[in-house]
Motif scaffolding. Structure first.
Motif, PDB file in Angstrom:
ATOM      1  N   LEU A  78     -27.536  -8.312  71.190  1.00 40.80           N
ATOM      2  CA  LEU A  78     -28.061  -9.117  70.078  1.00 40.80           C
ATOM      3  C   LEU A  78     -29.466  -8.690  69.644  1.00 40.80           C
ATOM      4  CD1 LEU A  78     -27.004 -12.523  71.637  1.00 40.80           C
ATOM      5  CD2 LEU A  78     -25.958 -11.488  69.609  1.00 40.80           C
ATOM      6  N   TRP A  79     -29.790  -8.998  68.411  1.00 37.26           N
ATOM      7  CA  TRP A  79     -31.151  -8.920  67.885  1.00 37.26           C
ATOM      8  C   TRP A  79     -31.607 -10.361  67.696  1.00 37.26           C
ATOM      9  CZ3 TRP A  79     -34.600  -5.224  67.809  1.00 37.26           C
ATOM     10  CH2 TRP A  79     -35.708  -5.285  66.954  1.00 37.26           C
ATOM     11  N   HIS A  80     -32.870 -10.562  67.318  1.00 36.14           N
ATOM     12  CA  HIS A  80     -33.396 -11.932  67.309  1.00 36.14           C
ATOM     13  C   HIS A  80     -33.682 -12.462  65.903  1.00 36.14           C
ATOM     14  CE1 HIS A  80     -37.009  -9.585  66.877  1.00 36.14           C
ATOM     15  NE2 HIS A  80     -36.740  -8.982  68.015  1.00 36.14           N
ATOM     16  N   GLY A  81     -32.935 -11.984  64.900  1.00 35.01           N
ATOM     17  CA  GLY A  81     -33.135 -12.503  63.542  1.00 35.01           C
ATOM     18  C   GLY A  81     -32.423 -13.827  63.343  1.00 35.01           C
ATOM     19  N   HIS A  82     -32.984 -14.664  62.482  1.00 38.72           N
ATOM     20  CA  HIS A  82     -32.365 -15.967  62.178  1.00 38.72           C
ATOM     21  C   HIS A  82     -32.427 -16.233  60.681  1.00 38.72           C
ATOM     22  CE1 HIS A  82     -33.674 -17.326  66.451  1.00 38.72           C
ATOM     23  NE2 HIS A  82     -32.498 -16.723  66.475  1.00 38.72           N
ATOM     24  N   CYS A  83     -31.472 -17.008  60.204  1.00 42.63           N
ATOM     25  CA  CYS A  83     -31.553 -17.515  58.837  1.00 42.63           C
ATOM     26  C   CYS A  83     -32.432 -18.749  58.848  1.00 42.63           C
ATOM     27  CB  CYS A  83     -30.158 -17.871  58.312  1.00 42.63           C
ATOM     28  SG  CYS A  83     -30.275 -18.952  56.873  1.00 42.63           S
ATOM     29  N   GLU A  84     -33.478 -18.725  58.018  1.00 44.35           N
ATOM     30  CA  GLU A  84     -34.436 -19.838  58.019  1.00 44.35           C
ATOM     31  C   GLU A  84     -33.817 -21.147  57.529  1.00 44.35           C
ATOM     32  OE1 GLU A  84     -36.703 -17.609  54.844  1.00 44.35           O
ATOM     33  OE2 GLU A  84     -37.170 -19.651  54.215  1.00 44.35           O
ATOM     34  N   VAL A 117     -21.216  -3.202  71.478  1.00 43.18           N
ATOM     35  CA  VAL A 117     -21.818  -2.842  70.193  1.00 43.18           C
ATOM     36  C   VAL A 117     -23.178  -3.537  70.056  1.00 43.18           C
ATOM     37  CG1 VAL A 117     -19.541  -2.657  69.079  1.00 43.18           C
ATOM     38  CG2 VAL A 117     -20.879  -4.717  68.762  1.00 43.18           C
ATOM     39  N   ILE A 118     -24.035  -2.885  69.300  1.00 42.14           N
ATOM     40  CA  ILE A 118     -25.315  -3.504  68.929  1.00 42.14           C
ATOM     41  C   ILE A 118     -25.047  -4.255  67.630  1.00 42.14           C
ATOM     42  CG2 ILE A 118     -27.681  -3.041  68.181  1.00 42.14           C
ATOM     43  CD1 ILE A 118     -27.386  -0.357  69.880  1.00 42.14           C
ATOM     44  N   PHE A 119     -25.368  -5.545  67.620  1.00 43.55           N
ATOM     45  CA  PHE A 119     -25.078  -6.375  66.450  1.00 43.55           C
ATOM     46  C   PHE A 119     -26.390  -6.926  65.923  1.00 43.55           C
ATOM     47  CE2 PHE A 119     -23.969 -10.044  64.014  1.00 43.55           C
ATOM     48  CZ  PHE A 119     -22.729  -9.768  63.471  1.00 43.55           C
ATOM     49  N   LEU A 120     -26.705  -6.622  64.658  1.00 44.57           N
ATOM     50  CA  LEU A 120     -27.974  -7.127  64.145  1.00 44.57           C
ATOM     51  C   LEU A 120     -27.890  -7.416  62.651  1.00 44.57           C
ATOM     52  CD1 LEU A 120     -29.084  -4.217  62.792  1.00 44.57           C
ATOM     53  CD2 LEU A 120     -29.698  -3.814  65.180  1.00 44.57           C
ATOM     54  N   PRO A 121     -28.843  -8.202  62.129  1.00 49.96           N
ATOM     55  CA  PRO A 121     -29.974  -8.810  62.843  1.00 49.96           C
ATOM     56  C   PRO A 121     -29.740 -10.275  63.240  1.00 49.96           C
ATOM     57  CG  PRO A 121     -30.399  -8.934  60.496  1.00 49.96           C
ATOM     58  CD  PRO A 121     -29.033  -8.308  60.658  1.00 49.96           C
ATOM     59  N   ASP A 122     -28.583 -10.875  62.919  1.00 47.04           N
ATOM     60  CA  ASP A 122     -28.446 -12.328  63.091  1.00 47.04           C
ATOM     61  C   ASP A 122     -27.979 -12.684  64.505  1.00 47.04           C
ATOM     62  OD1 ASP A 122     -27.979 -15.018  62.993  1.00 47.04           O
ATOM     63  OD2 ASP A 122     -26.805 -14.992  61.159  1.00 47.04           O
ATOM     64  N   GLU A 123     -28.889 -13.216  65.292  1.00 44.03           N
ATOM     65  CA  GLU A 123     -28.564 -13.591  66.675  1.00 44.03           C
ATOM     66  C   GLU A 123     -27.417 -14.599  66.733  1.00 44.03           C
ATOM     67  OE1 GLU A 123     -31.753 -15.560  68.811  1.00 44.03           O
ATOM     68  OE2 GLU A 123     -30.315 -16.245  70.323  1.00 44.03           O
ATOM     69  N   PHE A 124     -27.455 -15.601  65.834  1.00 48.22           N
ATOM     70  CA  PHE A 124     -26.461 -16.676  65.960  1.00 48.22           C
ATOM     71  C   PHE A 124     -25.074 -16.199  65.522  1.00 48.22           C
ATOM     72  CE2 PHE A 124     -30.212 -19.774  65.258  1.00 48.22           C
ATOM     73  CZ  PHE A 124     -30.543 -19.698  66.607  1.00 48.22           C
ATOM     74  N   LEU A 125     -25.001 -15.414  64.456  1.00 48.77           N
ATOM     75  CA  LEU A 125     -23.703 -14.851  64.069  1.00 48.77           C
ATOM     76  C   LEU A 125     -23.200 -13.946  65.199  1.00 48.77           C
ATOM     77  CD1 LEU A 125     -21.424 -14.389  62.013  1.00 48.77           C
ATOM     78  CD2 LEU A 125     -22.787 -12.525  61.042  1.00 48.77           C
ATOM     79  N   GLY A 126     -24.132 -13.190  65.808  1.00 51.61           N
ATOM     80  CA  GLY A 126     -23.759 -12.318  66.931  1.00 51.61           C
ATOM     81  C   GLY A 126     -23.212 -13.126  68.101  1.00 51.61           C
ATOM     82  N   ARG A 127     -23.838 -14.255  68.401  1.00 47.09           N
ATOM     83  CA  ARG A 127     -23.345 -15.104  69.502  1.00 47.09           C
ATOM     84  C   ARG A 127     -21.968 -15.666  69.163  1.00 47.09           C
ATOM     85  NH1 ARG A 127     -26.958 -15.769  73.457  1.00 47.09           N
ATOM     86  NH2 ARG A 127     -29.153 -15.582  72.890  1.00 47.09           N
ATOM     87  N   TYR A 128     -21.789 -16.029  67.905  1.00 44.35           N
ATOM     88  CA  TYR A 128     -20.489 -16.551  67.465  1.00 44.35           C
ATOM     89  C   TYR A 128     -19.416 -15.470  67.652  1.00 44.35           C
ATOM     90  CZ  TYR A 128     -16.788 -18.081  64.317  1.00 44.35           C
ATOM     91  OH  TYR A 128     -15.571 -18.412  63.780  1.00 44.35           O
ATOM     92  N   VAL A 129     -19.730 -14.245  67.254  1.00 39.25           N
ATOM     93  CA  VAL A 129     -18.776 -13.137  67.416  1.00 39.25           C
ATOM     94  C   VAL A 129     -18.495 -12.925  68.908  1.00 39.25           C
ATOM     95  CG1 VAL A 129     -18.454 -10.640  67.101  1.00 39.25           C
ATOM     96  CG2 VAL A 129     -19.456 -12.014  65.264  1.00 39.25           C
ATOM     97  N   ALA A 130     -19.563 -12.941  69.714  1.00 38.70           N
ATOM     98  CA  ALA A 130     -19.406 -12.700  71.155  1.00 38.70           C
ATOM     99  C   ALA A 130     -18.440 -13.692  71.789  1.00 38.70           C
ATOM    100  CB  ALA A 130     -20.772 -12.771  71.836  1.00 38.70           C
ATOM    101  N   GLY A 131     -18.403 -14.898  71.244  1.00 32.51           N
ATOM    102  CA  GLY A 131     -17.507 -15.929  71.778  1.00 32.51           C
ATOM    103  C   GLY A 131     -16.058 -15.719  71.379  1.00 32.51           C
TER     104      GLY A 131
END
Ligand code: 13P
Ligand code: SF4
Length: 293
Positions: free
Chosen positions: A154-160, A132-146
């Motif tokens: 992943l997309w490359h969005g981040h929470c500031e 699946v394409i997961f966006l925009p939060d890269e870190f939440l996406g990495r957490y899900v991937a784990g």
């Protein structure tokens, strides 16, 4: 509030005078979306950021939905455009797009399904897709991937706010405060989450504090939340590194009063965008009303 027949929905990051003082309902993004579908009042005042108010309008379009400050945005919502989604769909044909609710209605309208931090794994797995394409939060996406066998693009969005936490700072807190429990939001970078004892949505973090009642705890998330939870749990010591969300902090008591007095600022969503965005949000609500995370 009575004169307007209004209901105040407030995110867990609101300051204590809003969270404890005037809110009718408090919660994480998922809970606030569910409450928006149920609201019977004529007016919904959304104390949170713009995408939350837009989600309320999408789900309950007949209501007047107000946000006390139109400038209350979100760095994640800013990080993705419809052209970005089109590019991902072209690059990974057939892969469904799962979109974090921290996005505009326009982006939700281009998505197959939405998710929040409390149901992201469940939503990804519900699709039965190999990737699946997961966006925009890269870190939440990495957490899900784990936590799933599904391949996550992943997309490359981040929470500031959450991207500023550092793993070495958490390790230093552990040394300085023996026995501390560290609970973190999944918008944090992976090495920060690796240091945490528990990872969950904002309401997931609150529930975990109340269920486990640690002697001392650090909530690695926006810092007003610790103020809100500490007020209800005076026996627990909260260690508070303070990262404030500048967007959430645009919402104030005078601003809420101004909204109620003037019925400003009203959220409007183009009906054709709203109809498609509603499908993606409603699909999420059908699958996952939160797995407690
Ligand atoms: P939650 O859905 O966990 O409340 O997260 C919303 C948010 O903006 C966190 O930064
Ligand atoms: Fe967006 Fe981060 Fe603020 Fe949440 S804390 S509203 S994700 S910028």
């Amino acid at each position: 509030k009575k004169e307007r027949n209004a209901v105040i929905l407030a995110h867990n990051y609101m300051t204590p005078e809003i969270y404890h003082g005037v809110a009718d309902v408090v919660g994480d993004s998922l809970q606030l979306a569910i409450e928006a579908t149920r609201a019977e009042a004529d007016v919904i005042v959304q104390c949170g950021v713009h995408f939350m108010a837009e989600t309320a309008k999408i789900l309950n379009p007949a209501k007047t939905v107000l946000i006390p400050d139109m400038e209350a945005g979100c760095s994640l919502a800013e990080s993705i455009t419809p052209a970005g989604i089109a590019e991902m769909r072209a690059r990974y044909p057939g892969a469904p797009v799962v979109t974090y609710v921290n996005t505009s209605a326009e982006i939700k309208a281009e998505s197959d399904i939405c998710c929040t931090s409390s149901n992201a794994v469940e939503i990804v797995e519900s699709l039965g897709a190999g990737r699946v394409i997961f966006l925009p939060d890269e870190f939440l996406g990495r957490y899900v991937a784990g936590r799933t066998a599904v391949e996550i693009i992943l997309w490359h969005g981040h929470c500031e706010v959450h991207e500023r936490f550092r793993a070495e700072d958490l390790r230093a807190y552990r040394e300085s405060y023996p026995g501390i429990q560290i609970f973190a939001h999944p918008e944090c970078p992976p090495d920060v989450l690796a240091e945490a004892d528990y990872v969950g949505s904002t309401s997931g973090l609150i529930r975990h504090v109340e269920a486990t009642r640690p002697e001392r705890v650090m909530l690695v998330t926006e810092c007003s939340m610790s103020d809100n939870v500490a007020a209800e749990n005076p026996d627990i010591e909260f260690i508070r590194p303070c990262n404030l969300c500048p967007h959430m902090k645009r919402i104030s008591l005078p601003g809420i009063l101004h909204s109620l007095e003037t019925l400003e600022y009203q959220i409007e969503v183009d009906p054709s965008i709203a109809a498609r965005a509603r499908l993606a949000v409603e699909r999420m609500l059908e699958v996952g009303r939160g797995s407690g995370g």
